[in-house]
Design an enzyme around this catalytic site. Structure first.
Site, mmCIF file in Angstrom:
data_model
loop_
_atom_site.group_PDB
_atom_site.id
_atom_site.type_symbol
_atom_site.label_atom_id
_atom_site.label_comp_id
_atom_site.label_asym_id
_atom_site.label_seq_id
_atom_site.Cartn_x
_atom_site.Cartn_y
_atom_site.Cartn_z
ATOM 1 C CE LYS A 178 -4.098 -2.206 1.981
ATOM 2 N NZ LYS A 178 -3.599 -3.508 2.481
HETATM 3 O O1 S5P Z 1 -9.571 -2.924 1.626
HETATM 4 C C1 S5P Z 1 -8.779 -3.804 1.888
HETATM 5 C C2 S5P Z 1 -7.593 -3.974 1.141
HETATM 6 C C3 S5P Z 1 -6.756 -5.044 1.422
HETATM 7 S S1 S5P Z 1 -5.431 -5.317 0.380
HETATM 8 N N1 S5P Z 1 -9.033 -4.703 2.875
HETATM 9 C C4 S5P Z 1 -8.194 -5.745 3.179
HETATM 10 O O2 S5P Z 1 -8.519 -6.518 4.082
HETATM 11 N N2 S5P Z 1 -7.008 -5.905 2.479
HETATM 12 C C5 S5P Z 1 -6.052 -6.984 2.815
HETATM 13 O O3 S5P Z 1 -6.681 -8.242 2.605
HETATM 14 C C6 S5P Z 1 -5.561 -6.995 4.274
HETATM 15 O O4 S5P Z 1 -4.332 -6.280 4.349
HETATM 16 C C7 S5P Z 1 -5.395 -8.470 4.579
HETATM 17 O O5 S5P Z 1 -4.091 -8.909 4.255
HETATM 18 C C8 S5P Z 1 -6.374 -9.167 3.651
HETATM 19 C C9 S5P Z 1 -7.674 -9.618 4.285
HETATM 20 O O6 S5P Z 1 -7.461 -10.609 5.232
HETATM 21 P P1 S5P Z 1 -8.685 -11.373 5.953
HETATM 22 O O7 S5P Z 1 -8.009 -12.179 7.011
HETATM 23 O O8 S5P Z 1 -9.603 -10.351 6.504
HETATM 24 O O9 S5P Z 1 -9.328 -12.221 4.899
#
Ligand code: S5P
Length: 264
Positions: free
Chosen positions: A93
């Site tokens: 990011k």
């Molecule tokens: O808006 C966002 C963008 C990203 S890249 N929301 C997110 O959650 N992410 C990323 O996606 C976050 O940094 C994490 O690595 C992943 C989601 O992880 P989860 O465990 O919630 O599925």
């Protein structure tokens, strides 16, 4: 199955080599899953590639959250990811001015040396994309930038007018691989897809088979709904790496995403 047959317009309208590489990997794996490999130890990360590598098309990292990170261990990890036929996506990011983002691609982690994709906010203006592209060129490599057009977290400030500007600028740039959209809200994704068209990919976090609210303001939608609404890749983290059986879960996400693409 041929990539062109499965991806349709998304394939024919997108000639970016990295985008086509992704669409081909997705066909080989029959999976539109990018694993968010958010584990804090190298052993935990290696274990993930071994147990779920066959069911995912890309591997998303946060290189700066690993406690026992060393350049040697990381280089072995990237080699294992390549062997498992995975694109490597560092979710850094970036958000600074172009020249500093270029330098931040080097440094201790040397992201430019091993990443195929990185994320960036366009808050500082479009030169950030040129800075990141210059960093890959500095080491004779190619990569693609995913611009954050929407986010999955509640209360985020990426409002529709901002999203529209990111899409307008990003669509026109050959260094932009695609956009991050909000996988937890299919109706928002439909609007994003309308604005983006078929020329760029949309990847979506905020995806879980258990739909609802997650930790600390994260929100989740179903992988099928995200793909039907226009997502080309579902980014799944805890749904896989925190599962009792990550291998089984990864296969379930792969099937849900692939079936939805075939229906689309
Ligand atoms: O808006 C966002 C963008 C990203 S890249 N929301 C997110 O959650 N992410 C990323 O996606 C976050 O940094 C994490 O690595 C992943 C989601 O992880 P989860 O465990 O919630 O599925």
């Amino acid at each position: 199955m041929q990539a062109e047959e499965v991806w349709g317009q998304r394939w024919t309208m997108n000639t970016l080599p990295m985008a086509r590489a992704y669409m081909e990997v997705a066909c080989r794996k029959q999976s539109l899953v990018c694993l968010a490999a958010d584990r804090s130890t190298m052993a935990g990360l290696f274990d993930l590639i071994e147990t779920v590598g066959a069911s995912i098309a890309a591997l998303k990292t946060h290189v700066d959250l690993v406690d026992d990170w060393t350049p040697e261990a990381w280089s072995k990890f990237c080699a294992a990811a390549k062997k498992a036929d995975l694109l490597i996506f560092e979710d850094r990011k970036f958000a600074d001015i172009g020249g500093i983002s270029r330098k931040q691609m080097a440094g201790v982690y040397n992201i430019r040396g091993w990443s195929d994709l990185v994320t960036a906010h366009l808050i500082s203006g479009p030169d950030i994309v040129d800075g990141l592209q210059a960093a890959w060129s500095d080491v004779g490599r190619e990569g693609g930038v995913l611009l954050l057009a929407q986010m999955s977290s509640r209360g985020n400030l990426l409002e529709p007018a901002y999203t529209a500007k990111v899409v307008a600028k990003g669509k026109a740039h050959s260094g932009v691989f695609g956009f991050i959209g909000n996988g937890s809200r299919p109706d928002e994704l439909v609007l994003l897809r309308d604005a983006v068209g078929d020329g760029k990919l949309i990847w979506t976090p905020g995806v879980n088979l258990a739909v609802g609210d997650g930790e600390m303001g994260q929100r989740y939608g179903h992988p099928r709904d995200a793909v039907l609404a226009g997502s080309d890749c579902v980014i799944v983290g805890s749904g896989i790496h925190k599962a009792d059986n990550p291998g089984e879960q990864a296969a379930a996400y792969a099937k849900a995403s692939w079936d939805a693409l075939c229906n689309r």
